[in-house]
Design a protein around this motif. Structure first.
Motif, PDB file in Angstrom:
ATOM      1  N   ASN A  40       0.818  -1.213   0.000  1.00 16.28           N
ATOM      2  CA  ASN A  40       0.000   0.000   0.000  1.00 16.28           C
ATOM      3  C   ASN A  40       0.849   1.259   0.000  1.00 16.28           C
ATOM      4  O   ASN A  40       0.548   2.225  -0.691  1.00 16.28           O
ATOM      5  CB  ASN A  40      -0.953   0.015   1.199  1.00 16.28           C
ATOM      6  CG  ASN A  40      -2.070  -0.982   1.047  1.00 16.28           C
ATOM      7  OD1 ASN A  40      -2.414  -1.385  -0.063  1.00 16.28           O
ATOM      8  ND2 ASN A  40      -2.629  -1.410   2.158  1.00 16.28           N
ATOM      9  N   PHE A  41       1.920   1.260   0.789  1.00 16.89           N
ATOM     10  CA  PHE A  41       2.805   2.423   0.842  1.00 16.89           C
ATOM     11  C   PHE A  41       3.429   2.694  -0.521  1.00 16.89           C
ATOM     12  O   PHE A  41       3.423   3.816  -1.007  1.00 16.89           O
ATOM     13  CB  PHE A  41       3.906   2.211   1.895  1.00 16.89           C
ATOM     14  CG  PHE A  41       4.977   3.270   1.855  1.00 16.89           C
ATOM     15  CD1 PHE A  41       4.760   4.517   2.400  1.00 16.89           C
ATOM     16  CD2 PHE A  41       6.195   3.012   1.257  1.00 16.89           C
ATOM     17  CE1 PHE A  41       5.730   5.498   2.355  1.00 16.89           C
ATOM     18  CE2 PHE A  41       7.177   3.977   1.205  1.00 16.89           C
ATOM     19  CZ  PHE A  41       6.948   5.222   1.754  1.00 16.89           C
ATOM     20  N   ILE A  42       3.950   1.654  -1.139  1.00 16.44           N
ATOM     21  CA  ILE A  42       4.648   1.839  -2.417  1.00 16.44           C
ATOM     22  C   ILE A  42       3.672   2.225  -3.521  1.00 16.44           C
ATOM     23  O   ILE A  42       3.960   3.105  -4.334  1.00 16.44           O
ATOM     24  CB  ILE A  42       5.430   0.571  -2.799  1.00 16.44           C
ATOM     25  CG1 ILE A  42       6.515   0.309  -1.756  1.00 16.44           C
ATOM     26  CG2 ILE A  42       6.053   0.705  -4.184  1.00 16.44           C
ATOM     27  CD1 ILE A  42       7.195  -1.037  -1.889  1.00 16.44           C
ATOM     28  N   LEU A  43       2.504   1.620  -3.543  1.00 17.04           N
ATOM     29  CA  LEU A  43       1.551   1.858  -4.632  1.00 17.04           C
ATOM     30  C   LEU A  43       0.710   3.116  -4.459  1.00 17.04           C
ATOM     31  O   LEU A  43       0.199   3.648  -5.436  1.00 17.04           O
ATOM     32  CB  LEU A  43       0.622   0.653  -4.783  1.00 17.04           C
ATOM     33  CG  LEU A  43       1.279  -0.658  -5.178  1.00 17.04           C
ATOM     34  CD1 LEU A  43       0.250  -1.768  -5.194  1.00 17.04           C
ATOM     35  CD2 LEU A  43       1.982  -0.538  -6.510  1.00 17.04           C
ATOM     36  N   SER A  44       0.569   3.597  -3.229  1.00 17.04           N
ATOM     37  CA  SER A  44      -0.366   4.695  -2.976  1.00 17.04           C
ATOM     38  C   SER A  44       0.063   6.024  -3.574  1.00 17.04           C
ATOM     39  O   SER A  44      -0.776   6.821  -3.974  1.00 17.04           O
ATOM     40  CB  SER A  44      -0.595   4.877  -1.476  1.00 17.04           C
ATOM     41  OG  SER A  44       0.553   5.468  -0.878  1.00 17.04           O
ATOM     42  N   GLY A  45       1.349   6.275  -3.599  1.00 19.19           N
ATOM     43  CA  GLY A  45       1.810   7.577  -4.074  1.00 19.19           C
ATOM     44  C   GLY A  45       1.557   8.690  -3.078  1.00 19.19           C
ATOM     45  O   GLY A  45       1.851   9.843  -3.336  1.00 19.19           O
TER      46      GLY A  45
END
Length: 132
Positions: free
Chosen positions: A64-69
């Motif tokens: 989630n951290f990496i994909l959220s932006g």
């Protein structure tokens, strides 16, 4: 770097999160690095996956951290020297035509080209010891 070692990352059911340390002879600005990585790795070379500057806390190193932006809510990224940057990457099964095993053999070649263009060196970090 000859290959990405899954044992040094976080292996999910159909994904792999790994952290790379990029270093150079001059100061690395995070925004400039991210723009350059997007341009060279993804736009020019066609790499797959997503990346973010690595968070300071291990619990934030997730899909989630990496994909959220979205910004890191803790407001902190992993400590570093001026001439280095730690970057978290994720590749997922089904996010491209190739399975993860094939991507793991392609990524080092793309990273080599990126590092040559950006005048950087790269090494994979062991997530467990990095966040110990």
């Amino acid at each position: 770097m000859d290959r990405i070692n899954p044992a040094l990352g976080i292996v999910g059911n159909q994904s792999l999160i790994y952290v790379l340390r990029f270093s150079g002879s001059k100061r690395i600005e995070a925004d400039e690095f991210c723009d350059q990585a997007q341009q060279i790795l993804y736009d020019d070379l066609g790499s797959i996956g997503h990346f973010r500057v690595a968070p300071a806390k291990r619990e934030n190193l997730n899909e989630n951290f990496i994909l959220s932006g979205k910004p890191d809510h803790s407001g902190q990224y992993i400590s570093r020297e001026d001439n280095e940057i730690f970057v978290s990457f994720i590749i997922r099964e089904g996010s491209a035509c190739n399975p993860i095993s094939t991507e793991l053999s392609i990524i080092p070649k793309e990273l080599k080209q990126f590092c040559e263009a950006a005048e950087l060196s790269v090494e994979q970090m062991d997530v467990r010891s990095l966040y110990a």
